[in-house]
Design an enzyme around this catalytic site. Sequence first.
Site, PDB file in Angstrom:
ATOM      1  N   LYS A 115      28.875 -17.118 -26.266  1.00 13.79           N
ATOM      2  CA  LYS A 115      28.142 -18.346 -25.720  1.00 13.79           C
ATOM      3  C   LYS A 115      29.042 -19.063 -24.995  1.00 13.79           C
ATOM      4  O   LYS A 115      28.920 -20.432 -25.287  1.00 13.79           O
ATOM      5  CB  LYS A 115      27.694 -18.902 -26.817  1.00 13.79           C
ATOM      6  CG  LYS A 115      26.436 -18.283 -27.895  1.00 13.79           C
ATOM      7  CD  LYS A 115      26.104 -18.713 -28.822  1.00 13.79           C
ATOM      8  CE  LYS A 115      26.007 -18.242 -30.209  1.00 13.79           C
ATOM      9  NZ  LYS A 115      25.300 -18.809 -31.356  1.00 13.79           N
ATOM     10  N   ASP A 144      23.048 -19.185 -39.470  1.00  9.37           N
ATOM     11  CA  ASP A 144      21.774 -19.487 -39.466  1.00  9.37           C
ATOM     12  C   ASP A 144      20.514 -18.936 -40.210  1.00  9.37           C
ATOM     13  O   ASP A 144      19.972 -19.611 -40.740  1.00  9.37           O
ATOM     14  CB  ASP A 144      21.462 -19.919 -38.118  1.00  9.37           C
ATOM     15  CG  ASP A 144      21.377 -18.569 -36.993  1.00  9.37           C
ATOM     16  OD1 ASP A 144      21.747 -17.715 -37.491  1.00  9.37           O
ATOM     17  OD2 ASP A 144      21.058 -18.846 -35.891  1.00  9.37           O
TER      18      ASP A 144
END
Length: 456
Positions: free
Chosen positions: A156, A191
């Site tokens: 990312k 997450d």
Amino acid sequence: MVKELEEKCGTPVWKLRQVAEAMVVEMHAGLASDGGSKLKMLISYVDSLPTGDEKGLYYALDLGGTNFRILRVHLGGKEKGIIKREYEEVSIPPHLMTGSSNELFDFIAMALAKFVATEGEDSHLYPGRQRELGFTFSFPVRQSSIASGTLIKWTKGFSIEDAVGEDVVSELSKAMERVGLDMRVAALVNDTIGTMAGGRYNDPDVVAAVILGTGTNAAYVEQIHAIPKWHGPLPKSGEMVINTEWGNFQSPHLPLTEYDKTLDDESLNPGEQAYEKLISGMYLGEIVRIALLRMAEESALFGDIPLKLKIPFILRTPDMSAMHHDTSPDLTVVGKKLSDVLEISDTSLRTRKVVVDLCDIVTTRAARLAAAGIFGILKKLGRDTLRDGEKQRSVIALDGGLFEHYAKFRNCVEATLRELLGPEVAESTLIVLSNDGSGIGAALLAASHSQYLGTE
């Protein structure tokens, strides 16, 4: 061409059962040995999930992209639940995403210290106790305990070389020390595990958590004796949360088309994340774009080939969702999106219908395959059938914008899971939307792994 695509994307129930069976086989292989499967089946070291009894003040740090979030949660036990939650979102200056490890973690620690300074009088930190934090770190990590893990690689847009191979908890802890903040990292999670914790806090029957958003993943609670590769001490609970990393699932039973092949060839990670490329929000619009481009080239669907249609990822899944949900008689929304996004104007109703058909075919395949994955996890847990005629309630905590905002996708996932389970089992199987697992979930895991447990 549309008819042919529909056939190739077909997901009859017998095919979904084959996909689920293959998922179970790969889960077994991944639990048996590291590298034994395309499914990593990572051990999370979370062996005690929140129960709802947790009390006190806990922090969470959620770092997974160009922003990070800091969160303070005040828990009041069974009666009061979450008394108060406070957030702050901080964007990371671009130069820190490629700088040094110390610079990034010092920046984060300073933001944390500032946030801690805003604690109100009602924050009731027990005197003499260290503050505790749950750290959601959504980058590839090799975990070695509940509160340590080495960074495998950045993704990312981050590339901080001197952090690779380092323990991210120790990097954060040293930075907190440097800025004079006394706080202990109680849990390092991703997450999906956070969503699992948030789900379980609200409902003791949550057995798995699934993310269907830009990417996709699933975590679930496994019996420790069913994990041959676990060599550590047996946890008191006899359980362990497993992070499947199911986006990388691959099987000859997956219904692939030439368009998927093109997408994979042109992607940043060819040959990887096959399942994710079929079902997650990052890719659905792109599959439709590739199909539309092929049709424009071979059948002059739009007359001249629209230049914009050649730009990868220009058609985003939210655009596709808007077109798919268009109920106007002349498909006005579809016309507007084609004109705004792809600069294709004056489309006929027939052309617009073709576009809607494509959206429907691609989304239906995605949703049905996602349901097959969930069914696979329930199967692995023996929750796909009635046990001795007794009803066991199974809840799946689901998070992610694709599931939350794309109604036709969501409805199709739910209907397909019912179809696979059959009416009786489906009655006691529930999908609940579990928002913000990565924030609240991490704070709850800090609470359930607190160093002060049992000292109340």
